[in-house]
Design a protein around this motif. Structure first.
Motif, PDB file in Angstrom:
ATOM      1  N   SER A 192     -51.147  36.927 -41.132  1.00 38.31           N
ATOM      2  CA  SER A 192     -51.366  37.872 -42.224  1.00 38.31           C
ATOM      3  C   SER A 192     -52.657  38.641 -41.977  1.00 38.31           C
ATOM      4  CB  SER A 192     -51.444  37.116 -43.559  1.00 38.31           C
ATOM      5  OG  SER A 192     -51.729  37.997 -44.618  1.00 38.31           O
ATOM      6  N   THR A 283     -44.400  43.531 -40.011  1.00 38.93           N
ATOM      7  CA  THR A 283     -44.056  44.287 -41.222  1.00 38.93           C
ATOM      8  C   THR A 283     -45.316  44.799 -41.918  1.00 38.93           C
ATOM      9  OG1 THR A 283     -44.003  42.246 -42.555  1.00 38.93           O
ATOM     10  CG2 THR A 283     -41.923  43.007 -41.597  1.00 38.93           C
ATOM     11  N   LEU A 284     -45.191  46.014 -42.462  1.00 42.43           N
ATOM     12  CA  LEU A 284     -46.266  46.641 -43.226  1.00 42.43           C
ATOM     13  C   LEU A 284     -45.685  47.031 -44.579  1.00 42.43           C
ATOM     14  CD1 LEU A 284     -46.198  48.127 -40.107  1.00 42.43           C
ATOM     15  CD2 LEU A 284     -48.557  48.515 -40.826  1.00 42.43           C
ATOM     16  N   ILE A 308     -49.613  43.023 -44.433  1.00 38.82           N
ATOM     17  CA  ILE A 308     -49.187  43.114 -43.036  1.00 38.82           C
ATOM     18  C   ILE A 308     -48.946  41.702 -42.512  1.00 38.82           C
ATOM     19  CG2 ILE A 308     -49.777  43.901 -40.715  1.00 38.82           C
ATOM     20  CD1 ILE A 308     -51.599  45.981 -41.963  1.00 38.82           C
ATOM     21  N   ALA A 319     -51.659  44.930 -35.070  1.00 40.18           N
ATOM     22  CA  ALA A 319     -51.307  45.282 -36.447  1.00 40.18           C
ATOM     23  C   ALA A 319     -52.023  46.561 -36.879  1.00 40.18           C
ATOM     24  CB  ALA A 319     -51.668  44.127 -37.381  1.00 40.18           C
ATOM     25  N   GLU A 322     -50.392  49.621 -35.313  1.00 37.24           N
ATOM     26  CA  GLU A 322     -49.159  50.017 -36.004  1.00 37.24           C
ATOM     27  C   GLU A 322     -49.468  50.765 -37.294  1.00 37.24           C
ATOM     28  OE1 GLU A 322     -46.076  50.027 -35.210  1.00 37.24           O
ATOM     29  OE2 GLU A 322     -45.843  48.586 -33.572  1.00 37.24           O
ATOM     30  N   LEU A 323     -50.493  50.311 -38.002  1.00 33.58           N
ATOM     31  CA  LEU A 323     -50.867  50.986 -39.237  1.00 33.58           C
ATOM     32  C   LEU A 323     -51.346  52.410 -38.954  1.00 33.58           C
ATOM     33  CD1 LEU A 323     -51.319  50.926 -42.281  1.00 33.58           C
ATOM     34  CD2 LEU A 323     -53.542  49.839 -41.872  1.00 33.58           C
TER      35      LEU A 323
END
Length: 440
Positions: A192, A283-284, A308, A319, A322-323
């Motif tokens: 997370s 996943t976001l 996330i 992560a 990706e954001l």
């Protein structure tokens, strides 16, 4: 074996206590559920330790000593808090704990007061044995799991680690059926990396929007872009086993095993598709949006919180990348603020895992354990951080597939059937006695 009637009664009582954890320090008040469990185990010889890091945030730890100090010990790690529930969207009162037509209704019936109640019943049965088991049994009924565990298992790990047995532990969440031959056992969880987007605009009068840089509009566009973003699928041997267990047509199976075609065929998994997507993707998810304070003022700032979750092997840097890719040119108006970091964790197979598999097969001949990740966080990570093995455990009746089971986590009309409570209590006692009695 233990009586499921006690499990049902304890579950109903704990649901009625409404130990709702909204993330604020004074919420939860798990002292109420700790009190129920302390009363239930008060007529046994279990050793009891109560900790209260913050007023009302009580964890109770029960230990049944074994015959041999050097024998393997086992911790049953259950939490006693629940997430909020809106009564307006439920068919039944979420805090009634009502038992109707063989179903227990209420918040926590699945996550995870059902299993915590079964753990208490099994602990009582073990404590009443004429001859102690070889190893210690520890039952920890902990606070604050639903909001990071800073007043629960996390606090115990930092300040009172001697209270738990860290080498082996059972906790949530597993026991749903996959196809006709497998039952899920949780062996790990995603990481997370929550983030807050701090949006910069320019304030002005609400009657003159033309040419304004409205932070609420920028935030809305950021939310839309994140929702549309599609990180690439990633698969591993667990995913392959999960797909084969679905018993789908060969062409669909092949498509789901290929990361390039997986997303286009997730719908073939029906209600399980949401969980399957989480098993294969970073996943976001935008969850909280804040902007403005007065209707005639264009907001100059806004904030968006993003949940996330990353797969094993995916880093915090990945992560964040990706954001940034999702936001694109909006990044010039946005500062990204980290809200925490929890790396993915997983446990390899071991004797405890094999013991779980044997208990499952005894109750469902021909079915075996299927190792899976969970998309959410659990207290198992604290066991793994200390080098121990932790697995999610439970056992549901055969009409509970993974899709139905996962849908009820934090969802409306959360419930569990009495037969599943019986199966869980019975299988848990089997696992505890088999694991702790086998001397190594």
């Amino acid at each position: 074996m233990s009586s499921a009637h006690d499990t049902v009664d304890l579950l109903s009582a704990m649901i009625r206590n409404a130990c709702v954890n909204d993330g604020s320090p004074d919420s939860g008040q798990e002292s109420r559920n700790a009190g129920v469990l302390l009363d239930y185990l008060s007529d046994t010889s279990v050793q009891v330790e109560v900790v209260e890091p913050h007023p009302g945030r009580v964890s109770a730890v029960f230990r049944v000593p074994g015959r041999h100090r050097d024998a393997p010990a086992l911790t049953l790690l259950g939490h006693t808090d629940v997430v909020p529930a809106d009564p307006r969207t439920w068919t039944h009162d979420p805090f009634s704990g009502a038992v109707r037509d063989g179903i227990v209704w209420g918040r926590g019936a699945i996550d995870m007061l059902n299993l915590t109640a079964a753990m208490a019943v099994v602990t009582r049965a073990v404590a009443r044995r004429p001859r102690p088991l070889a190893g210690d049994l520890v039952f920890a009924a902990v606070a604050d799991e639903e909001s990071g565990s800073r007043f629960g298992a996390g606090w115990i790990a930092r300040h009172r680690p001697e209270l738990l047995a860290w080498d082996h532990a059972l906790t949530e969440s597993a026991g749903a059926h996959v196809g006709s031959g497998a039952v899920s056992v949780t062996v790990g969880e995603k990481g997370s990396f929550p983030r807050r987007l701090l949006v910069r605009g320019r304030s002005g009068h609400g009657s003159m929007p033309w040419g304004a840089r409205n932070a609420a509009v920028i935030a809305a566009e950021a939310v839309a872009r994140i929702a549309r973003h599609r990180p690439a699928a990633r698969t591993d041997e667990r995913w392959e086993a999960f797909v084969h267990a679905q018993e789908l047509p060969p062409a669909v199976t092949s498509a789901l095993l290929d990361p390039a075609t997986l997303d286009d065929h997730l719908h073939r998994l029906g209600e399980t598709a949401r969980f399957a997507h989480a098993l294969t993707h970073l996943t976001l998810t935008p969850t909280i949006v804040r902007a403005g304070g007065k209707i005639n003022v264009i907001p100059g700032t806004a904030a968006v919180d993003i949940d996330i979750r990353a797969l094993p092997g995916q880093s915090e840097d990945e992560a964040d990348a990706e954001l940034r890719a999702a936001l694109g040119d909006l990044t010039e108006h946005i500062t990204v603020e980290p809200l925490g970091s929890r790396t993915p964790s997983q446990s390899p197979p071991g004797r405890l895992y094999d013991t779980i598999g044997a208990a499952v097969s005894r109750r469902f001949p021909g079915r075996g354990p299927l190792p899976l990740l969970t998309a959410g966080g659990t207290d198992a990570r604290f066991v793994r951080e200390r080098g121990g093995l932790a697995y999610g455990f439970g056992l549901y009746s055969s009409d509970w597939d993974v899709g139905r089971y996962r849908r009820l986590f934090h969802g409306d009309d959360e419930h569990v059937d009495v037969e599943s409570l019986r199966l869980t209590t019975d299988a848990l006692q089997d696992v505890v006695e088999s694991f702790l009695e086998e001397e190594r």
